[in-house]
Motif scaffolding. Structure first.
Motif: not given
Length: 125
Positions: A96-102
């Motif tokens: 249920x985890x996610x990673x995002x780089x912006x």
């Protein structure tokens, strides 16, 4: 100018003073800006960690999760080196985890793992 040599023994300078000075110097000259750029928010189901990592791309970073510990590291050949580990109070649900780089900001949405109860009911005869 008068010069008096300092005598450093445990009687005159306690070890806690030495440790405090070492911590001060290490914090002043280390990557303290990386540790200060962390923002943590939570709700019932997730933690949201926001971390500034300017100059790093998706390919340069690795995020590892083990139990309640999140490790964020840059690869050895990255332009900038970064390494951090954070321990959360509850185990993390990787599915249920996610990673995002912006724009140099890494956002991790980490799911909270619901503890499984092993309690059982006994029938009374």
């Amino acid at each position: 100018m008068f010069f008096a040599p300092a005598i450093r023994t445990s009687r005159f300078v306690p070890r806690t003073y030495d440790r405090s000075f070492e911590r001060f110097v290490n914090d002043a000259f280390s990557t303290a800006t990386a540790r200060q750029a962390l923002n943590v928010e939570q709700d019932e189901k997730t933690w949201t960690l926001t971390l500034d990592v300017p100059g790093l791309s998706r390919e340069d970073l690795t995020v590892g999760i083990e139990g309640a510990v999140v490790r964020i590291e840059s690869k050895a050949d990255a332009k900038r080196q970064f390494k951090a580990a954070y321990e959360l109070p509850q185990d993390i649900d990787v599915a249920a985890s996610e990673a995002k780089l912006e724009n140099g900001v890494l956002t991790l949405k980490l799911g909270k793992r619901v503890p499984v109860s092993n309690a059982a009911q006994l029938a009374i005869n």
